[in-house]
Design a protein around this motif. Structure first.
Motif, PDB file in Angstrom:
ATOM      1  N   VAL A  21      62.319  18.932 -26.072  1.00  0.00           N
ATOM      2  CA  VAL A  21      62.958  18.429 -26.187  1.00  0.00           C
ATOM      3  C   VAL A  21      64.395  17.711 -25.493  1.00  0.00           C
ATOM      4  O   VAL A  21      64.328  17.193 -24.816  1.00  0.00           O
ATOM      5  CB  VAL A  21      62.524  17.695 -27.951  1.00  0.00           C
ATOM      6  CG1 VAL A  21      62.618  16.100 -27.480  1.00  0.00           C
ATOM      7  CG2 VAL A  21      61.321  18.629 -28.738  1.00  0.00           C
ATOM      8  N   VAL A  22      65.153  18.477 -26.038  1.00  0.00           N
ATOM      9  CA  VAL A  22      66.596  18.288 -25.534  1.00  0.00           C
ATOM     10  C   VAL A  22      66.459  18.939 -24.036  1.00  0.00           C
ATOM     11  O   VAL A  22      67.502  20.432 -24.212  1.00  0.00           O
ATOM     12  CB  VAL A  22      67.509  18.823 -26.892  1.00  0.00           C
ATOM     13  CG1 VAL A  22      68.832  18.562 -25.914  1.00  0.00           C
ATOM     14  CG2 VAL A  22      67.250  18.233 -27.709  1.00  0.00           C
ATOM     15  N   HIS A  23      66.997  18.300 -23.375  1.00  0.00           N
ATOM     16  CA  HIS A  23      67.589  18.794 -21.930  1.00  0.00           C
ATOM     17  C   HIS A  23      68.953  18.740 -21.109  1.00  0.00           C
ATOM     18  O   HIS A  23      69.459  19.892 -20.467  1.00  0.00           O
ATOM     19  CB  HIS A  23      67.060  18.354 -21.137  1.00  0.00           C
ATOM     20  CG  HIS A  23      65.160  18.568 -21.088  1.00  0.00           C
ATOM     21  ND1 HIS A  23      64.315  19.853 -20.938  1.00  0.00           N
ATOM     22  CD2 HIS A  23      64.051  18.032 -21.782  1.00  0.00           C
ATOM     23  CE1 HIS A  23      63.230  19.864 -21.210  1.00  0.00           C
ATOM     24  NE2 HIS A  23      62.876  18.637 -21.389  1.00  0.00           N
ATOM     25  N   ASP A  24      69.481  17.948 -22.339  1.00  0.00           N
ATOM     26  CA  ASP A  24      70.954  18.163 -22.228  1.00  0.00           C
ATOM     27  C   ASP A  24      71.756  19.466 -22.061  1.00  0.00           C
ATOM     28  O   ASP A  24      71.878  19.281 -23.560  1.00  0.00           O
ATOM     29  CB  ASP A  24      71.378  16.759 -22.858  1.00  0.00           C
ATOM     30  CG  ASP A  24      73.207  15.904 -22.671  1.00  0.00           C
ATOM     31  OD1 ASP A  24      73.387  15.300 -22.466  1.00  0.00           O
ATOM     32  OD2 ASP A  24      73.731  17.099 -22.035  1.00  0.00           O
ATOM     33  N   GLU A  25      72.554  19.391 -21.740  1.00  0.00           N
ATOM     34  CA  GLU A  25      73.270  20.933 -21.983  1.00  0.00           C
ATOM     35  C   GLU A  25      74.328  21.145 -22.579  1.00  0.00           C
ATOM     36  O   GLU A  25      74.331  21.894 -23.757  1.00  0.00           O
ATOM     37  CB  GLU A  25      73.847  21.353 -20.733  1.00  0.00           C
ATOM     38  CG  GLU A  25      73.370  22.023 -19.408  1.00  0.00           C
ATOM     39  CD  GLU A  25      72.110  23.098 -19.298  1.00  0.00           C
ATOM     40  OE1 GLU A  25      73.987  24.227 -19.601  1.00  0.00           O
ATOM     41  OE2 GLU A  25      70.839  23.750 -20.213  1.00  0.00           O
ATOM     42  N   TYR A  26      74.678  19.527 -22.901  1.00  0.00           N
ATOM     43  CA  TYR A  26      75.760  19.719 -24.077  1.00  0.00           C
ATOM     44  C   TYR A  26      75.732  19.271 -25.019  1.00  0.00           C
ATOM     45  O   TYR A  26      76.112  19.480 -25.988  1.00  0.00           O
ATOM     46  CB  TYR A  26      76.512  18.322 -23.585  1.00  0.00           C
ATOM     47  CG  TYR A  26      78.234  17.990 -24.539  1.00  0.00           C
ATOM     48  CD1 TYR A  26      78.568  18.416 -24.686  1.00  0.00           C
ATOM     49  CD2 TYR A  26      77.723  17.014 -24.934  1.00  0.00           C
ATOM     50  CE1 TYR A  26      80.120  18.669 -25.202  1.00  0.00           C
ATOM     51  CE2 TYR A  26      78.913  16.344 -26.074  1.00  0.00           C
ATOM     52  CZ  TYR A  26      79.385  17.065 -26.380  1.00  0.00           C
ATOM     53  OH  TYR A  26      80.524  16.314 -27.102  1.00  0.00           O
ATOM     54  N   PHE A  27      74.085  19.117 -25.597  1.00  0.00           N
ATOM     55  CA  PHE A  27      73.953  18.926 -26.643  1.00  0.00           C
ATOM     56  C   PHE A  27      72.806  20.393 -27.958  1.00  0.00           C
ATOM     57  O   PHE A  27      73.385  20.881 -28.063  1.00  0.00           O
ATOM     58  CB  PHE A  27      72.480  17.557 -26.774  1.00  0.00           C
ATOM     59  CG  PHE A  27      73.352  16.213 -27.354  1.00  0.00           C
ATOM     60  CD1 PHE A  27      73.560  15.736 -28.450  1.00  0.00           C
ATOM     61  CD2 PHE A  27      73.305  15.111 -26.008  1.00  0.00           C
ATOM     62  CE1 PHE A  27      73.856  14.538 -28.327  1.00  0.00           C
ATOM     63  CE2 PHE A  27      73.307  14.197 -26.343  1.00  0.00           C
ATOM     64  CZ  PHE A  27      73.811  13.715 -27.819  1.00  0.00           C
ATOM     65  N   LEU A  28      72.720  20.840 -26.557  1.00  0.00           N
ATOM     66  CA  LEU A  28      71.541  22.522 -26.030  1.00  0.00           C
ATOM     67  C   LEU A  28      73.088  23.134 -27.367  1.00  0.00           C
ATOM     68  O   LEU A  28      73.140  24.127 -27.869  1.00  0.00           O
ATOM     69  CB  LEU A  28      71.108  22.686 -25.127  1.00  0.00           C
ATOM     70  CG  LEU A  28      69.638  22.875 -25.168  1.00  0.00           C
ATOM     71  CD1 LEU A  28      69.198  23.721 -24.327  1.00  0.00           C
ATOM     72  CD2 LEU A  28      69.452  22.999 -26.475  1.00  0.00           C
ATOM     73  N   HIS A  29      74.152  22.979 -26.512  1.00  0.00           N
ATOM     74  CA  HIS A  29      75.467  23.698 -26.449  1.00  0.00           C
ATOM     75  C   HIS A  29      75.782  23.512 -28.145  1.00  0.00           C
ATOM     76  O   HIS A  29      76.495  23.903 -29.056  1.00  0.00           O
ATOM     77  CB  HIS A  29      76.729  23.629 -25.462  1.00  0.00           C
ATOM     78  CG  HIS A  29      78.079  23.749 -26.409  1.00  0.00           C
ATOM     79  ND1 HIS A  29      78.447  24.839 -26.185  1.00  0.00           N
ATOM     80  CD2 HIS A  29      78.863  22.813 -26.655  1.00  0.00           C
ATOM     81  CE1 HIS A  29      80.028  24.908 -26.474  1.00  0.00           C
ATOM     82  NE2 HIS A  29      80.124  23.732 -27.393  1.00  0.00           N
TER      83      HIS A  29
END
Ligand SMILES: Nc1ncnc2c1ncn2[C@@H]1O[C@H](COP(=O)(O)OP(=O)(O)OP(=O)(O)O)[C@@H](O)[C@H]1O
Ligand SMILES: [Mg+2]
Lengths: 324, 244
Positions: A21-29
């Protein structure tokens, strides 16, 4: 009561779905970093929440785990799969030696010695330049490929992949800690915390059980540190900064010490919150330190765990009554 | 045959204060030994020495003919020498069963919760097992302390003023309980200011005054001892109680 395993399964499924769902690298980080903190903070909850000793050496154990794993990688070409258990073992042993001295003290003395120990370890990391490269730190750490029987070798350097490694480790750490606190050993932790002289007078060694919590907690912090080092690819003496132990204590104490679930949630919330409040980064530590002091004085049970238990149906609460 | 528990020449100094000056005592299974004496005489200190909280400056404590005065308190408790405290000590926040289970857990009993319920039943608190210790009345907390000690399966049970602050009815319960424990074969060492309780249930009484043992014998004998009456002269009520 029966709803609890279902809820747990749903949470795990939801956590597994995060990279989809989360593709934003920063949020995954941020998710990965919170997972790392969950592991470290579960360990801290054992010593602070269950046996009731305020250890300020925990972030140092985390940093020592990161350094051990990094040094084994840089000097001996050990991959993270060997470096992580080695770091947990070595730091666990160091905690055993340290504990055999300081767990005979209590209260302010214990707290002060743990701070001194942490500062000492920082000096070692900074000044043993031949080994650690001092302030320059150790760069170039890599995430090793993962080999799964029947499937083959998978590259896990992508955040969306490494996330699952951290999630798996966090779940294992949680189940391990939960089994420990629900065992007779965990029962003794709580008895020591609630009334140490009485527990001793009835045959329970406060020293032995504080030691178990201290060593297991340190090993978990080291494992978390190892994951973190390989994930960010770099270690430096900054890892020993006091702000790390402050944030870990905020996670445990505001999360609800002595509950495991509370500190784990605390780890996630207090990883995301400061990042979302980036604008105010200068004020961050001051605000958090203030929150920590106020919460310690006026909210001994923390904020998050009590909040959750109020939102959860009454009949689910009973199970956690003992832990609280 | 050596006594179950024996203290030989126990002396304790706290800086300049000689709290105990060479006290001997012994107790056997199925016996109630009372230790009496004015405030500050050294009774609690004697308990602290026997249970390992205070190291004697001189003398020794033998349990089953083995010295225990160098052991840690938790080891002494595991051996079967267990005490209660003068100031109430409970696990306030915990449900009764969890706190009372401590002594059974400590000796790795396979079913600590069951041992806890048995101990609670013995002291008559079974019906309140769902409460936390802090929710009990003072009198019930003092009974709870005895249950805590019983779950540790003591052979020697040391009770430090178990009936202090209790009304007549409550202290009767304590007396009945001690009699019952003696019948089970426990050795009981009792510190108690209530002379009625002491004279009713003691097999033997020792009297300590300023850290010194001044009398040792059957209750009747001690009651009429001139030195004992003199020691209590500073406290007329107690003297009256002793003479009665
Ligand atoms: N830890 C300690 N440090 C210094 N002095 C102590 C300590 N414990 C006891 N004392 C002193 O030793 C003496 C004996 O005290 P103890 O508590 O044994 O008396 P007691 O017979 O139990 O009195 P009470 O009937 O009031 O309970 C007292 O003078 C007391 O002040
Ligand atoms: Mg006393």
């Amino acid at each position: 009561m029966r709803g609890l395993p279902v809820a747990a399964a749903l949470i795990v499924v939801a956590l597994c779905a995060v990279p989809l769902v989360v593709h934003d690298e920063y949020f995954l980080h941020l998710f990965i970093v919170s997972g790392v903190f969950v592991i470290a903070v579960l360990g801290l909850d054992l010593i602070v929440g269950y046996v009731g000793q305020l250890s300020l050496a925990h972030a140092a154990f985390f940093a020592m785990g990161a350094y051990t794993s990094a040094l084994l990688f840089v000097r001996l070409k050990w991959s993270m799969w060997a470096g992580l258990p080695a770091a947990a073992l070595l730091v666990g042993l160091i905690a055993l030696v340290l504990g055999s001295v300081i767990l005979r003290t209590r209260g302010h003395r214990f707290i002060i010695i743990t701070v001194v120990f942490a500062e000492l370890m920082k000096l070692v990391a900074t000044n043993w330049v031949d080994m650690t490269r001092g302030f320059m730190g150790l760069p170039g750490l890599a995430v090793p490929p993962l080999w799964i029987p029947g499937i083959g070798t998978i590259d896990i350097t992508a955040k969306s992949h490494f996330y699952y490694v951290v999630l798996f480790a966090a779940i294992v750490a949680f189940l391990l800690c939960r089994a420990l606190v629900r065992s007779s050993v965990g029962h003794k932790f709580v008895l020591v915390r609630e009334n140490e002289p009485l527990a001793e007078s009835l045959g329970i060694s406060a020293f032995r059980y504080s030691m178990i919590a201290f060593v297991v907690g340190a090993a978990l912090a080291a494992a978390a540190g190892s994951l973190y080092a390989h994930y960010v690819g770099f270690v430096s003496p900054d890892l020993f900064n006091f702000s790390y132990v402050t944030i870990m204590l905020i996670m445990v104490i505001l999360g609800g010490k002595g509950t495991l679930v509370g500190p784990a949630l605390g780890a996630v919330i207090f990883t995301f919150l400061p990042e979302l409040l980036r604008e105010a980064s200068h004020w961050r530590m001051i605000v958090f330190a203030t929150i920590l002091i106020v919460a310690t004085l006026f909210m001994p049970k923390g904020i998050i765990f009590p909040l959750i238990t109020h939102l959860v149906p009454r009949n689910w609460r009973l199970r956690n009554a003992r832990a609280a | 045959m050596p006594a179950l528990l024996e203290g030989r020449g126990i002396a304790v100094r706290f800086g300049g204060v000689a709290a105990l000056k060479g006290v001997d005592l012994s107790v056997d299974p199925g016996e109630v030994l009372s230790v009496i004496g004015p405030n500050g005489a050294g009774k609690t200190t004697l308990f602290n020495v026997i249970t390992g909280r205070v190291r004697p400056t001189q003398g020794s404590v033998l349990y089953r003919a083995q010295p225990i005065d160098k052991l840690a308190p938790f080891r002494i408790a595991q051996l079967g020498v267990v005490r209660t405290f003068q100031k109430t000590e409970v696990f306030g926040a915990l449900p009764l069963v969890e706190g009372v289970a401590a002594g059974a857990l400590a000796r790795n009993d396979p079913d600590p919760a069951e041992r806890a319920r048995e101990a609670l039943a013995t002291v008559g608190l079974y019906g309140k097992a769902h409460l936390t210790a802090a929710q009990l009345s003072y009198g019930d907390q003092r009974l709870l302390e005895i249950a805590q000690a019983l779950a540790a399966d003591p052979k020697v049970l040391l009770l430090d003023e178990p009936a202090s602050g209790m009304n007549h009815q409550e202290s009767r319960r304590i007396v009945d309980l001690i009699v019952q424990l003696r019948a089970r074969g426990l050795a009981v060492i009792l510190v108690e200011h209530n002379m009625h309780v002491v004279m009713t249930i003691s097999d033997r009484v020792i009297v300590i005054n300023y850290g010194e043992k001044i009398a040792d014998g059957k209750p009747d004998h001690v009651r009429n001892d001139a030195r004992v009456i003199e020691a209590y002269l500073g406290a007329p009520q107690a003297a009256h109680a002793v003479a009665r």
